[in-house]
Structures are given as C-alpha cells and as structure tokens.
Design an enzyme around this catalytic site. Sequence first.
Site, PDB file in Angstrom:
ATOM      1  N   GLU A 252      36.793  37.683  32.115  1.00 46.87           N
ATOM      2  CA  GLU A 252      35.528  37.312  31.808  1.00 46.87           C
ATOM      3  C   GLU A 252      35.411  36.347  30.916  1.00 46.87           C
ATOM      4  OE1 GLU A 252      33.791  38.560  34.061  1.00 46.87           O
ATOM      5  OE2 GLU A 252      35.029  40.203  34.614  1.00 46.87           O
TER       6      GLU A 252
ATOM      7  N   GLU B  94      30.237  38.372  33.314  1.00 48.56           N
ATOM      8  CA  GLU B  94      30.698  37.203  32.430  1.00 48.56           C
ATOM      9  C   GLU B  94      29.326  36.665  31.940  1.00 48.56           C
ATOM     10  OE1 GLU B  94      31.260  36.907  35.952  1.00 48.56           O
ATOM     11  OE2 GLU B  94      30.595  34.954  36.621  1.00 48.56           O
TER      12      GLU B  94
END
Length: 857
Positions: A299, A265
């Site tokens: 994410e 992420e």
Amino acid sequence: MSQNVNQPASKRLADYRAPAFLIPELSLSFRLVPTATIVTACSRVVRNGAHNEPLVLDGEDLELLEASINGQSVAVQQQPGKLLLETDLDEFELTLVTRINPQDNSTLEGLYMSDGAYCTQCEAEGFRRITYFLDRPDVLAKYNVRIEAPVAFKYLLSNGNKVDSGELEDGWHYACWQDPFPKPSYLFALVAGDMDLLEDSFCTVSGRNVKLQVFVDKGNLHKAHHAMASLKKAMAWDEHRFGLEYDLDIYMIVAVDFFNMGAMENKGLNIFNTKYVLADEQSATDDDFHGIESVIGHEYFHNWTGDRVTCRDWFQLSLKEGLTVFRDQEFSSDVGSRPVNRIHAIKVIKNQQFAEDAGPMSHPIRPEEVIEMNNFYTVTVYNKGAEVIRMMHTLLGEEGFQAGMKLYFARHDGQAVTCDDFVQAMQDASGKDLTQFRRWYSQAGTPQVSVTDSFDTDAGIYRLQLTQNTPQRPGEPAKLPLHIPFSLELLDCQGNTLLNEVLDFTEAEQAFEFTGIHTPVVPSLLQDFSAPVRLDYQFTVEQLLVLMAHASSEVARWEASVTLFSQAVWKNVARLQQQQGMVLDNRIIDGFRGVILSDGLDHALAAEILKMPSVSTLMEQVSEVALDALLCARDYVVDSIATACEEEVLARYQVLHNIDDAGSRAFGNALLTLLARGADGHEALLERQFYHATNMTEALGALSAAVEGNSDCRDALLAAFEQRWNKVPLVMDKWFSLQANINAPDVLQRLQQLQQHPAFSMGNPNRVRALLGTFAAANVAQFHRADGAGYRFMTEIIKQLNSSNPQVAARIITPLIQFGKLDAQRQQQIRQCLQQLLALPDLSRDLYEKVTKALQA
Ligand code: B3K
Ligand code: ZN
C-alpha cells in the site's frame, strides 16, 4: 440458457472515450449520522472540449435532496445508476446534497460502519455510493473535505493534511482536510471513530519529517508495532531501491475489522483489514508477520505507483497492481529471503493463476471486457501482471529498469495513463525493443513451453529445441508467439555448473546450441520461473535428484522436488486406474531424506520442500483429473515418505524445534506434520509442542499437524485453543480455517455448527473467508465429495451473500466455477448449483458475470 435478470451490460476497453467534463476541484462536506448521513458535494465542473453533451454523473443507492448550478436550483434526470444535467455552461459550480445510510451498508463499499466507526472503500466504483460524481479514474480533482460528527467519534480523518478542526453545538465537532495532490475519486477516504493511536515519525532522504499514525481498535495498541516498523522499513526501502520519497506531511493507517479485501491505498490515509495490521507473537504466526510487512509495503508503494501516477481506465488496473506487486515482492526479497519469497510467488501463479486462466474467467492482464470491475482484482491482473513486470526487469536488467521507472515518472507524474505508456517508458529509456513483448498484455491463457534436448558427444554440442503455444479458446483471436526470457543452467551429472544464461525465446519453435559440452547434461530449465508458462520436459529421476541437490538456484532445487514428488503421484494415479498396487521408488524417498538431514540447506527452504505439493498444485498439472485417485495417490506418497523417514524426521525435529528463528520454526512444523502423518502418529509430541508453545507459530503448527494427521488429540487441542482465544477474532479465524480443512465426512455438520459460534458472523468477510472460503478452496476432498453435498452447501452460502455482500460472494465462488477438469458427474452437479444461482431474482452483477461465463464453458 434460462435467465430472469436483466442482463447487466459490459464495458469494453475499445469503447474508451475521454471524459466529456472534468472536475478539477471538489469540496465535500459530511454530517455523519448512522442511518442518514448528509453529503454536500460542490464540484467545479469544466467542459472537456467543444460539444453539447449533458453532464452524466454516476451514483448508486443515493437519495438526492438538492441540486444547483452556480447557486440556482436545477432540474435533473435520474436514471438507474446515473444523474443527467443539461447545461450550456462551459464551467460552473455544481452543488449536490445527498443522503446515504452507512449503517445498513453491508456491501462494505462506499461509506459504511465497521464496529461503530465510519470508514470508506471507494475502489473501484464505490465513490458513487457517496455522491453523484464522474466516478472514473481519469477525472482528477483536488479535494477539500469537512467532516462533522458527535465528539464520541474522536478522530475525524480524510486524505492530505488537516487544516482546521473545532467544536460545534450539541456535542458535535468537525475537522477539515485538504489534499494538495489531484486524485481520482477511488482514492478518496474518510474515517471517523474512537480508536487507539500509535504515533511515530520518519525523516525522508531530503530531510522532511513525516508524521506516521496507526489507528487500531481500542485495546490493541500493543499489536500495532510491527505494522509501524514495517511502514518505516518500506519508506526507507523505496528511497533506497527506487529513489522514491514520500510527499505529504502525514501518513495514516487505520485498521478495521470489516473489510472486503486486504487493504486500500487511499492517498495519505490507508485503510487496512485488521488481519494486515495487528500482530504480536502470542496471537500471530511468522507468516502473519511476513504478510503484514508485505501488505504495508504494497500500500505504501502505491503512493507512487497508483496514486501519483494512476490508471486512465479500469482495464489498465495492472498498470498499478502488477507493478506494485512486483515492488512489494522485491521489498520482501531485499529485506528477507529472496528464494523463499520467490517460491511463494511462483505457488500463487501455478496454483491459482493457472487455474483462473484455464477456467471461465480467463482474461489478459489488461482485460478487454468487464461487467463488474470488482471481479477483475484477480491473480491474473495482480500476480501474472507482476510476472510481466519481472520479465521486463530480467530483459532490461536493474539499471535499465530503473531508468525506465525514472522516465515513467518524469513523463506521467500527476496523470492517469495506460499500460502501454509504462512499456513505452521502459523501451525508450533502455533502447530495448519491446514490441513483441507487449503481447503479454493482450493475450490471455498460459503458454505451454515444451522442451526436448539432444547431446552430440562427438561434436561436443548440446541442443535444446523449444516450442511455445498458448491455447486458443472459442471466440479468441489466434495466439501469437510471446517474447519469453528463458533462464537456463546446464549442470553435469555431478552437479557442477557448465553455464548459466537467459535465452531470448521469441519464435513458435526455436533451437539453441551450446558448444564445448563434453559431458551429459542436466538442464535446469526456466530457472526461478523466469516466465509465467507451463513447462513440459521429461526429467528422469536421476536428473531431478541432481537438481535437488546441486542446482545453483535454490528455487530450482525446490522446483525439482516438486517435479519429483508430482511424478511419483501421477505414476500411482495411473497404477490405481489400472487396478495395480501403489509403489514408491526408494530413490525418491532418499531425495526427501536428504532434505530432512541436510546441513547446508536454509531451514525455510527445507520447510518449503517438505510441505510437498498440495492437491491444488497437482490438479493444475493436468487437463483432466481423476480426483479420487489423485487424493489417494498423494496421501500414499506423503505417508510413505513420512513412514520411511520417521527416524530421521524425529531426530531432526528434536534438535530443531528449540531454535528461535522463523525458518527453523517452519522446518520444525513441516517435520511435525510428517510425524503426525507417519505410522506412529506421535500424539505426545503434538501435545507437547501445543501446550508448551511460546508463540502462535508453534501452537498453530502443532494444531494444524493434528488436523492433517487426523490425530486422536485433535479435538482436545481445538477445544483448548478455543478456550484461550475465543475473544480474539483474528485468532478465531485460524481456528475456523483449520476445522474447515478437516478431511472427514461430517465436516459439513461441523461447518454448520461453527456458523452458529458466537465468534462467527456472516457479515464479516474475514470470518466468511476463514470458515467457508477455506472449505471451498482448500478442503478438496470434502468440497468435491462425490455426492455433491459440498457444492450444494457452498451454493446456499453464496445465495445468502449475494444480497448482503456481492463482492465476497463472487470471491468465494471461485472453486465452484473452475470445474473444467473434473469428471462428468461432478461437473453436472456443479452446473445444477450454478443454474440455481442464475435463477435468483436479485442476482448481483458480480455473480451474474461469473456464473454465466461458467455455464457457457
Ligand atoms: N487497490 C486495492 C484493492 C481494491 C479492490 C477493490 N475491489 C488494494 C491493493 O491492491 O492495494
Ligand atoms: Zn495494490
């Protein structure tokens, strides 16, 4: 215990100290050369509080070329993993120049090369492989990044917004990026390469236009559309359900083939495993499509739960992961089937998390002691962590929970905080006392909840007696009762609902009375798995059949089918142990026949029920397992149902397999598998579905049915599949996995041959997981062969990976350390293998932590 490595040190949560220095700003400049990249890092360093400690930076595998403070070169001390600088200054500019070698970085941590492109992975502690830094999540800096590379690396990407770019001499170019949001080093990312680009945009709820970009390997653009659509769906959902809007002008996703996990992420620049980006109907299954939507969502949701508010230290990992898994599960449930998504989540807990908690790596969702942080990206921290968030949601309700989220962001936006801070926000916003609930964060182990009941006909009272107990392991403090939301439905014997409620179960033993009950009761207990506990209640076959047909919760119907099937298996295990023949109650067969014929049941749910509990699911139900008897009994029960219902299965399959939706395809494939396992084998049907398939779900369904049924056509179908797909790595992973699952004594030779296949590579984690990870985790019969050959085979693989990619080695070792319930002979064979690993001269910290824990068990 013999050991020839220096014992790696562990870190403890109790020892947490605020950083001695802060770095509010960092300028990084990269000159990218495959074996000799130069990294120049200029940090503004500020002493944190009054002290005269030296500045101690983290660093691994770095070659230091220059060090200066405020432009003056400075003496440094290098220690393993550290760089020490003595200074009296309270604020200064530190410049460090290091050289690194991305090309030879096979760990896939820090800066490395994937198929000719540069990319990074910094979580948890990979940034220290790029430069010396305070590589800990509570040091938040604003980043300025300059990347220089030959123009062949067309795209030069980093976090935030691009602020400059241009040509340089000798065919080089550069780009500069600025990220306005302070972030910890684990969220830093860099990508440089020539890729195909899919572009789109998203208009946020407040009217800002965000540019969306998905970068994929050349030639794969047509496989990026589902990822892009999923991203837009996730952005809209987070605004709608959580009121959270995206905060930069650009959001980039880059798909790379060499990646240790699913995705990462990094702020504004997510890096993904191709497995969670690339899909079209020809090459990806319905499950793949669903997986992509869910990981893209996960994410994206981290942008708020992880990036804007991050973790104070790595012991708090569940703060972002438990919460973000909960959010991605809710996303999937809101945009797809809630019951089916819930079933998938429950299976992860029961099959994998319970096993982890019963094994040597058992830890609370907030671990207290860690040797290698990468070992704690676990089903406990992620998935049990999500269950803990879900329980808070159950206790507070959607409104209370959302109020808690609002307060959490109001208090902590831009900070690095703890799990306690999250729970406090939930408590303060809702007024619900969560003091006892917090024990879920500190107590490891799976609570055992036992239920007995009685019915007082005259008084019209139904009584439930609940007890809870969390097993205590050597060295652990005594376990205290937990606050368990216990969801319950009471039905009468015709399946009518008498009541539906959630009990607050907080004592070690607690009784509940229900008045006005005038008919015998069928209880649906722990509905929708309202808490991550083991449930013990003696259901009768009759009760289970009522629940399977009538429970209001579809998840409860599935649960009842699992219990019904499991009871039948364990009964036959006992019979085998007493040298009796196996038997199957006709009522059980009828229960499954009902599912096969049912009109009312959702097709995806029917498919879940007909997949029937796996051997791993069954193993998790007991504390000691007679594996050979279990395998035999499970086969007997599945085959008996398949054979007894063959006509109905065939009829239903014929109607179903032309319906064009994912649920029906799943149902059809489950039926085809039963047909392959039944008396006839239905080779012609397998071949027809395989050769006439119009999508990967059908083709793979037929192929996997042929593998599970050990059908005669199996090898011909496998060969045809290879012929068609040998140039597409992600599809070849399916082919590798299927063969790793073949239950035949020669599977080890097959695995050895497949390691030589041109599409296979030990350097690529996807290939390793598909072939070798699947064998160890899913081919229970052959991995656990009585002669120990399966264990020895995996040990050799782990030895190879130990030096090249310790993270992957430490992942695929899991089935080899969870041996506590096996028989003495198998345990002995495994211990010998683990001793061999422990004796490796260069044993990684990752493996050291797991192997020593397993051998101590
Ligand atoms: N945060 C990453 C996982 C990093 C794993 C490091 N070994 C992906 C995720 O959970 O979203
Ligand atoms: Zn995550």
